[in-house]
Design a protein around this motif. Structure first.
Motif, mmCIF file in Angstrom:
data_model
loop_
_atom_site.group_PDB
_atom_site.id
_atom_site.type_symbol
_atom_site.label_atom_id
_atom_site.label_comp_id
_atom_site.label_asym_id
_atom_site.label_seq_id
_atom_site.Cartn_x
_atom_site.Cartn_y
_atom_site.Cartn_z
ATOM 1 N N PHE A 53 0.829 -1.196 0.000
ATOM 2 C CA PHE A 53 0.000 0.000 0.000
ATOM 3 C C PHE A 53 0.869 1.253 0.000
ATOM 4 O O PHE A 53 0.516 2.282 0.584
ATOM 5 N N TYR A 54 2.009 1.154 -0.673
ATOM 6 C CA TYR A 54 2.856 2.322 -0.902
ATOM 7 C C TYR A 54 1.983 3.440 -1.461
ATOM 8 O O TYR A 54 1.024 3.180 -2.198
ATOM 9 N N PRO A 55 2.222 4.715 -1.111
ATOM 10 C CA PRO A 55 1.286 5.791 -1.455
ATOM 11 C C PRO A 55 0.860 5.857 -2.923
ATOM 12 O O PRO A 55 -0.270 6.254 -3.222
ATOM 13 N N GLY A 56 1.737 5.459 -3.847
ATOM 14 C CA GLY A 56 1.409 5.555 -5.259
ATOM 15 C C GLY A 56 0.592 4.406 -5.815
ATOM 16 O O GLY A 56 0.224 4.417 -6.995
ATOM 17 N N LYS A 57 0.265 3.419 -4.999
ATOM 18 C CA LYS A 57 -0.499 2.264 -5.480
ATOM 19 C C LYS A 57 -1.967 2.634 -5.710
ATOM 20 O O LYS A 57 -2.444 3.674 -5.263
ATOM 21 N N ASN A 58 -2.702 1.752 -6.379
ATOM 22 C CA ASN A 58 -4.136 1.984 -6.575
ATOM 23 C C ASN A 58 -4.846 2.166 -5.236
ATOM 24 O O ASN A 58 -5.777 2.953 -5.118
ATOM 25 N N GLY A 102 -3.503 3.242 -1.773
ATOM 26 C CA GLY A 102 -2.271 3.718 -1.157
ATOM 27 C C GLY A 102 -2.485 4.318 0.218
ATOM 28 O O GLY A 102 -3.479 5.002 0.475
ATOM 29 N N ALA A 103 -1.530 4.067 1.104
ATOM 30 C CA ALA A 103 -1.550 4.626 2.459
ATOM 31 C C ALA A 103 -0.863 5.989 2.460
ATOM 32 O O ALA A 103 -0.536 6.539 1.409
ATOM 33 N N PHE A 104 -0.630 6.547 3.637
ATOM 34 C CA PHE A 104 0.094 7.808 3.773
ATOM 35 C C PHE A 104 1.592 7.570 3.951
ATOM 36 O O PHE A 104 2.352 8.524 4.123
ATOM 37 N N GLY A 105 1.999 6.316 3.921
ATOM 38 C CA GLY A 105 3.409 5.951 4.014
ATOM 39 C C GLY A 105 3.527 4.506 3.588
ATOM 40 O O GLY A 105 2.657 3.989 2.888
ATOM 41 N N ASP A 106 4.587 3.845 4.004
ATOM 42 C CA ASP A 106 4.723 2.427 3.691
ATOM 43 C C ASP A 106 3.700 1.625 4.487
ATOM 44 O O ASP A 106 3.457 1.884 5.668
ATOM 45 N N ALA A 107 3.114 0.636 3.837
ATOM 46 C CA ALA A 107 2.151 -0.247 4.492
ATOM 47 C C ALA A 107 1.947 -1.458 3.599
ATOM 48 O O ALA A 107 2.199 -1.407 2.393
ATOM 49 N N GLY A 108 1.485 -2.571 4.176
ATOM 50 C CA GLY A 108 1.274 -3.781 3.382
ATOM 51 C C GLY A 108 0.340 -4.732 4.095
ATOM 52 O O GLY A 108 -0.128 -4.476 5.210
ATOM 53 N N ALA A 109 0.053 -5.850 3.428
ATOM 54 C CA ALA A 109 -0.822 -6.866 4.017
ATOM 55 C C ALA A 109 -0.580 -8.202 3.335
ATOM 56 O O ALA A 109 -0.082 -8.270 2.212
ATOM 57 N N VAL A 110 -0.975 -9.250 4.045
ATOM 58 C CA VAL A 110 -0.957 -10.620 3.517
ATOM 59 C C VAL A 110 -2.383 -11.139 3.574
ATOM 60 O O VAL A 110 -3.059 -10.997 4.606
#
Length: 367
Positions: free
Chosen positions: A186-191, A193-201
């Motif tokens: 969920f890097y900010p530029g993704k479809n 996007g968060a406000f910083g680095d973020a991810g999920a499994v």
């Protein structure tokens, strides 16, 4: 006319009131990690993707690394076991395999579809092969039934790198639910996007989900009790709240991306510029709209002169990076051609039709 490649400020402005409310809710709560915002987003995102479980983590790379590590532990894999992966990907995909002391087995994609060739996959399988990493690059779904059958027949784990394909589908099923387990950035530029680095499994396997959560919490399932040598990889409450707001608008944003892509496909007529084969619009959420030309650098300079922003994804393939100098003499001609010819056009749900038409006009006039 100015056409930015991607304006995060404009995207945030679309949902400013909802985002401000979410941010204030977190700051007023005084709870910033592993709270109700995480629980809500994990439940909503799992439901959206179509899996039983979602585990928020700190970023996309750690989502990749942790899902592989969980499978390695649960299945008793050895160091040096192999995971097949396409060579034309961002280096994070490769790093996640290497960081687990597993061997990435690189394959060239099909030059037109960018998909992995089924025959090439089967030829690459050895007694040490444990999984296949499928990267839904550019927002294109690269899964097909034959790939699913190969993994089933050879008892391989099907990993999905869904960092660029939030909301993409195959026969009514979302990418991120098609394999054993999937990683999302969920890097900010993704479809999404968060406000910083973020991810999920995401996964339907309870054991994988539980172990990913433990490994990302220092290896602890109970406070001050550590069953594994873990790491600190947790999704912040702030980003969980922001992502939950944006998730509600993801399909609408993706539909706008598809409208823009349709304009590109129908409007770009320059024979010196090649576009990827068209998938069904269900199977592509157009995170990136890549074009390919032998004079990529000249085209980028020309578009810059016309105030059109572009990005190269990616100028140097993983097997030519110094980090993997032992691979530098390997040859993957399709991948190398892609990396020398690819240029990404502006693609954002905030672009206007007039801006898109200007991009098309400039491309068609380029010689």
């Amino acid at each position: 006319m100015q056409v930015p490649f991607l304006s995060l400020k404009d995207i945030t402005a679309k949902y400013a009131d909802e985002l401000h409310e979410a941010v204030l809710r977190v700051t007023d709560s005084g709870w910033y990690l592993q709270g109700n915002e995480n629980k809500r987003f994990e439940e909503d995102y799992a439901k959206y993707i179509g899996t039983k479980y979602c585990v928020g983590v700190a970023n996309g790379l750690q989502a990749l690394e942790l899902m592989i590590r969980a499978c390695k532990i649960l299945n008793g894999w050895n160091d040096g076991d192999e995971i097949i992966v396409q060579a034309n990907t961002y280096i994070a995909t490769i790093l996640s395999i290497s960081q687990n002391n597993l061997k990435p087995v690189l394959l060239d994609p099909n030059p037109d579809t960018l998909e992995l060739d089924v025959e090439a996959i089967e030829k690459a399988i050895t007694p040490k092969t444990r999984g296949l990493m499928l990267v839904h690059l550019y927002g294109r779904c690269l899964y097909n039934e034959k790939i699913g059958e190969i993994c089933k027949n050879h008892n391989l784990k099907l990993f999905e790198d869904n960092a660029q394909a939030h909301g993409c589908s195959y026969s009514g099923r979302k990418t991120g639910s098609l394999g054993t387990v999937a990683a999302h950035s969920f890097y900010p530029g993704k479809n999404l996007g968060a406000f910083g680095d973020a991810g999920a499994v995401t996964t339907n396997d309870e054991k994988i989900a539980n172990l990913v959560r433990v490994l990302g919490n220092y290896g602890s399932s109970k406070k001050y009790v550590f069953d594994y040598i873990g790491e600190n990889s947790r999704l912040s409450e702030m980003d969980a709240a922001v992502l939950d707001v944006k998730l509600k608008h993801l399909d609408d944003d993706n539909n706008r991306r598809k409208q823009i892509a349709k304009m590109y496909y129908e409007g770009i007529k320059n024979p010196a510029i090649k576009m990827p084969s068209i998938l069904t619009y269900e199977e592509n959420v157009f995170h990136i709209f890549p074009v390919f030309t032998e004079k990529r650098d000249e085209l980028q300079s020309y578009l810059k002169e016309n105030e059109i922003g572009t990005i190269i994804h990616y100028p140097i393939p993983p097997h030519k990076q110094t980090a993997y100098k032992e691979w530098n003499n390997l040859s993957f001609p399709v991948t190398e051609k892609i990396h020398t010819q690819e240029l990404s056009l502006p693609m954002s749900p905030t672009l206007t039709d007039e801006q898109v038409k200007w991009v098309i006009k400039c491309l068609n006039e380029w010689k």
